[in-house]
Design an enzyme around this catalytic site. Structure first.
Site, PDB file in Angstrom:
ATOM      1  N   ASN A 211       0.763  -1.119  -0.095  1.00  0.00           N
ATOM      2  CA  ASN A 211      -0.093   0.090   0.079  1.00  0.00           C
ATOM      3  C   ASN A 211       0.950   1.432  -0.075  1.00  0.00           C
ATOM      4  O   ASN A 211       2.055   1.153   0.283  1.00  0.00           O
ATOM      5  CB  ASN A 211      -0.996  -0.139   1.132  1.00  0.00           C
ATOM      6  CG  ASN A 211      -0.115   0.052   2.515  1.00  0.00           C
ATOM      7  OD1 ASN A 211       0.543   0.974   2.720  1.00  0.00           O
ATOM      8  ND2 ASN A 211      -0.452  -1.320   3.316  1.00  0.00           N
ATOM      9  N   ASP A 280      -3.812  -6.998   5.224  1.00  0.00           N
ATOM     10  CA  ASP A 280      -4.644  -7.784   5.990  1.00  0.00           C
ATOM     11  C   ASP A 280      -4.564  -8.983   5.411  1.00  0.00           C
ATOM     12  O   ASP A 280      -4.712 -10.178   6.055  1.00  0.00           O
ATOM     13  CB  ASP A 280      -6.043  -7.111   5.637  1.00  0.00           C
ATOM     14  CG  ASP A 280      -6.408  -6.043   6.296  1.00  0.00           C
ATOM     15  OD1 ASP A 280      -5.877  -5.905   7.846  1.00  0.00           O
ATOM     16  OD2 ASP A 280      -6.818  -5.097   5.864  1.00  0.00           O
ATOM     17  N   LYS A 290      10.397 -15.936 -10.758  1.00  0.00           N
ATOM     18  CA  LYS A 290       9.566 -15.136 -11.160  1.00  0.00           C
ATOM     19  C   LYS A 290       8.400 -15.695 -12.043  1.00  0.00           C
ATOM     20  O   LYS A 290       8.632 -16.627 -13.079  1.00  0.00           O
ATOM     21  CB  LYS A 290      10.326 -14.052 -12.128  1.00  0.00           C
ATOM     22  CG  LYS A 290       9.580 -13.077 -12.880  1.00  0.00           C
ATOM     23  CD  LYS A 290      10.505 -12.143 -13.334  1.00  0.00           C
ATOM     24  CE  LYS A 290       9.860 -11.079 -14.271  1.00  0.00           C
ATOM     25  NZ  LYS A 290      10.518 -10.432 -15.026  1.00  0.00           N
ATOM     26  N   LYS A 338     -13.641  -0.263  15.139  1.00  0.00           N
ATOM     27  CA  LYS A 338     -12.107  -0.802  15.595  1.00  0.00           C
ATOM     28  C   LYS A 338     -11.514  -0.321  16.847  1.00  0.00           C
ATOM     29  O   LYS A 338     -10.798  -1.459  17.391  1.00  0.00           O
ATOM     30  CB  LYS A 338     -10.866  -0.177  14.395  1.00  0.00           C
ATOM     31  CG  LYS A 338     -11.344  -0.699  12.989  1.00  0.00           C
ATOM     32  CD  LYS A 338     -10.397  -0.287  12.000  1.00  0.00           C
ATOM     33  CE  LYS A 338     -11.047  -0.633  10.506  1.00  0.00           C
ATOM     34  NZ  LYS A 338     -10.271  -0.028   9.601  1.00  0.00           N
ATOM     35  N   LYS A 342     -10.521  -3.916  19.018  1.00  0.00           N
ATOM     36  CA  LYS A 342      -9.149  -4.078  19.187  1.00  0.00           C
ATOM     37  C   LYS A 342      -8.774  -3.698  20.770  1.00  0.00           C
ATOM     38  O   LYS A 342      -7.579  -3.376  20.976  1.00  0.00           O
ATOM     39  CB  LYS A 342      -8.426  -3.433  18.104  1.00  0.00           C
ATOM     40  CG  LYS A 342      -8.574  -3.870  16.961  1.00  0.00           C
ATOM     41  CD  LYS A 342      -7.644  -3.310  15.772  1.00  0.00           C
ATOM     42  CE  LYS A 342      -8.218  -3.766  14.356  1.00  0.00           C
ATOM     43  NZ  LYS A 342      -7.367  -3.985  13.317  1.00  0.00           N
TER      44      LYS A 342
HETATM   45  O1  PMT Z   1       2.683   6.342   6.272  1.00  0.00           O
HETATM   46  P1  PMT Z   1       2.070   7.618   5.867  1.00  0.00           P
HETATM   47  O2  PMT Z   1       2.346   7.653   4.472  1.00  0.00           O
HETATM   48  O3  PMT Z   1       2.285   8.785   6.602  1.00  0.00           O
HETATM   49  O4  PMT Z   1       0.581   7.618   6.002  1.00  0.00           O
HETATM   50  C1  PMT Z   1      -0.261   7.142   7.449  1.00  0.00           C
HETATM   51  C2  PMT Z   1      -1.339   6.348   7.242  1.00  0.00           C
HETATM   52  C3  PMT Z   1      -2.325   6.714   6.559  1.00  0.00           C
HETATM   53  C4  PMT Z   1      -0.792   4.938   6.908  1.00  0.00           C
HETATM   54  C5  PMT Z   1      -1.744   6.423   8.957  1.00  0.00           C
HETATM   55  O5  PMT Z   1      -2.304   7.673   9.177  1.00  0.00           O
HETATM   56  C6  PMT Z   1      -3.024   5.203   9.196  1.00  0.00           C
HETATM   57  O6  PMT Z   1      -3.844   5.742   8.856  1.00  0.00           O
HETATM   58  N1  PMT Z   1      -2.400   4.014   9.603  1.00  0.00           N
HETATM   59  C7  PMT Z   1      -3.156   2.945   9.841  1.00  0.00           C
HETATM   60  C8  PMT Z   1      -3.393   2.255   8.436  1.00  0.00           C
HETATM   61  C9  PMT Z   1      -4.127   0.913   8.667  1.00  0.00           C
HETATM   62  O7  PMT Z   1      -3.804  -0.165   8.348  1.00  0.00           O
HETATM   63  O8  PMT Z   1      -5.548   1.121   9.156  1.00  0.00           O
HETATM   64  P2  PMT Z   1      -6.540  -0.231   9.259  1.00  0.00           P
HETATM   65  O9  PMT Z   1      -7.765   0.697   9.475  1.00  0.00           O
HETATM   66  O10 PMT Z   1      -6.471  -1.114   8.168  1.00  0.00           O
HETATM   67  O11 PMT Z   1      -5.996  -0.676  10.432  1.00  0.00           O
HETATM   68  C10 PMT Z   1      -6.493  -0.521  11.893  1.00  0.00           C
HETATM   69  C11 PMT Z   1      -5.258  -0.694  12.715  1.00  0.00           C
HETATM   70  O12 PMT Z   1      -5.006  -1.998  13.129  1.00  0.00           O
HETATM   71  C12 PMT Z   1      -3.872   0.067  12.494  1.00  0.00           C
HETATM   72  O13 PMT Z   1      -3.430   0.478  13.828  1.00  0.00           O
HETATM   73  C13 PMT Z   1      -3.260  -1.020  12.009  1.00  0.00           C
HETATM   74  O14 PMT Z   1      -1.832  -0.552  12.278  1.00  0.00           O
HETATM   75  C14 PMT Z   1      -3.455  -2.154  12.684  1.00  0.00           C
HETATM   76  N2  PMT Z   1      -3.451  -3.619  11.955  1.00  0.00           N
HETATM   77  C15 PMT Z   1      -4.295  -3.794  11.004  1.00  0.00           C
HETATM   78  C16 PMT Z   1      -4.031  -4.849  10.424  1.00  0.00           C
HETATM   79  C17 PMT Z   1      -3.200  -5.997  10.763  1.00  0.00           C
HETATM   80  N3  PMT Z   1      -3.166  -7.287   9.984  1.00  0.00           N
HETATM   81  N4  PMT Z   1      -2.438  -5.752  11.980  1.00  0.00           N
HETATM   82  C18 PMT Z   1      -2.719  -4.603  12.519  1.00  0.00           C
HETATM   83  O15 PMT Z   1      -2.077  -4.561  13.581  1.00  0.00           O
END
Ligand code: PMT
Length: 398
Positions: A211, A280, A290, A338, A342
């Site tokens: 991403n 995810d 490849k 969330k 969490k």
């Molecule tokens: O890095 P930048 O370019 O500055 O961009 C910043 C950002 C947009 C990445 C940041 O501000 C942000 O939003 N980060 C969280 C991105 C994300 O994965 O969001 P989510 O809504 O999918 O996940 C929710 C939370 O669960 C997050 O804290 C994530 O770290 C955590 N997570 C998600 C999936 C997973 N398998 N394990 C996790 O721990």
């Protein structure tokens, strides 16, 4: 950074050492950050860099003599000491360190220093044997116990031809310590774990799913927490950003590597902030070589990665746990879900895909959702400012 230096008066003291030329670069960094900066030079410093250089660059008069005439008839060194929010002495010679350690005031700089009540950063720089001399070390110890902030010199080849300790640290490092001296030390003694950046899930040796996270948001948090006194570990997915200074950085690639690194550090963390954009899903199988493009259509089966944050939530104890929610719609509803699922104290919601917030941008527009139901929407801010706003909330809660 602009808010840290807004309306701040910084005084740069320059002594007579070959590294005096580096103070010019330091002045530029401080000025660029938005501070008012004034320079006081010793007589010997003027043999290395002329006062005119500092005067032209700072746009301010330079104080180079205790008894100089000046336009407004003020006692410059006393007025500047009263106005100063922080002082940096770079380079600090053995002579000036000795004067400071013994309260001697026989020129503009040493007299000024005695009148300063703001934080003073002292950056010793000299020949290695001089630096290691017992008298110099005794004086440095005395300054440290008097509350001066000593920035240890670097090691390497010195202008005098020998190699060892005594180099003036790079201006960006001194600048970083200056930022810290202007901020509260409210996370002193706290261990903070931050995750940042994307993860990459391999499809074959040359392709992956990922991403657009740049790491900017998470790195800003790690930097801000370190500046406020925390011991910070940053677990970062692939990012081009340089390691924040004084932060332990662990670089990982995939979500499972990130999970392993984070789980290993949970017990040793008081506060965990998960800014990383973790994939995810990952390809169920990774091709050894490849993949060739000999089919018109291709299907990749994915399997779920561990939800790292959810797992930490189960073992939260009395740690403070912060998550981020990157959404393209229904921010309130999704972030709230969330936060609950969490077991978080705060979730920082941001809309991604906006030119001024989310992935890759220098600014962000966030909403804090607190576990007690409180919600705060902040205006667009630099990511550094968002980091401090988040730390302010954590500081109040801890
Ligand atoms: O890095 P930048 O370019 O500055 O961009 C910043 C950002 C947009 C990445 C940041 O501000 C942000 O939003 N980060 C969280 C991105 C994300 O994965 O969001 P989510 O809504 O999918 O996940 C929710 C939370 O669960 C997050 O804290 C994530 O770290 C955590 N997570 C998600 C999936 C997973 N398998 N394990 C996790 O721990």
């Amino acid at each position: 950074m602009k808010t840290v230096f807004k309306d701040k008066n910084i005084v740069l003291g320059v002594c007579g050492g070959i590294a005096a030329y580096k103070s010019v670069e330091l002045l530029r960094l401080i000025q660029k950050a938005g501070a008012n900066i004034k320079v006081i030079m010793t007589k010997n410093a003027q043999a290395f860099v002329g006062p005119l250089t500092f005067r032209a660059l700072s746009g301010q008069p330079v104080c180079a003599d205790l008894f100089e005439e000046n336009d407004d008839a003020s006692i410059r060194h006393i007025d500047w000491a009263e106005e100063a929010d922080a002082v940096v002495i770079a380079p600090a010679t053995a002579n000036v360190i000795a004067k400071m350690a013994n309260g001697i005031a026989d020129d503009a700089l040493s007299t000024f220093i005695l009148a300063v009540t703001a934080p003073v950063l002292v950056c010793p720089s000299m020949n290695t044997h001089m630096y290691e001399n017992r008298a110099v070390q005794r004086n440095i110890d005395a300054l440290e116990s008097d509350g001066y902030n000593i920035i240890e010199p670097g090691t390497g080849e010195l202008a005098c031809g020998i190699s060892g300790a005594g180099r003036l640290p790079e201006p960006k490092f001194i600048f970083d310590r200056l930022v810290s001296s202007l901020l509260p030390n409210d996370f002193n003694g706290k261990k903070i774990l931050v995750s940042a950046g994307p993860t990459q899930e391999s499809i074959d040796p040359v392709r992956y799913i990922s991403n657009p996270s740049s790491g900017k948001m998470g790195y800003a948090i790690a930097r801000a927490a370190e500046h406020r006194g925390a011991e910070v570990t940053l677990i970062s997915g692939p990012s081009n950003l340089a390691d924040p200074l004084n932060v332990k950085v662990i670089r990982v690639i995939s979500a499972s590597e990130m999970a392993e690194a984070v789980f290993d550090k949970i017990d040793n963390s008081d506060i965990i902030i998960k800014t990383a954009a973790v994939s995810d899903y990952r390809p169920k199988e990774v091709a050894e070589h490849k993949i060739k493009k000999n089919k018109d259509e291709m299907v990749i089966s994915l399997e779920k990665n561990t939800d790292i944050l959810k797992e930490i939530g189960k073992r939260k104890g009395n740690r403070i746990l912060i998550g981020f929610a990157a959404e393209t719609q229904d921010l309130n509803e999704n972030a709230q879900k969330k936060l609950d699922a969490k077991n978080l104290d705060i979730i920082v919601g941001n809309i991604v895909g906006d030119p001024s917030s989310g992935f890759g941008t220098d600014t962000n527009k966030v909403t804090f959702f607190h576990k007690d139901g409180k919600k705060e929407s902040l205006p667009e801010m630099e990511k550094d400012e968002v980091a401090h706003a988040l730390l302010d909330r954590i500081s109040m809660a801890s």
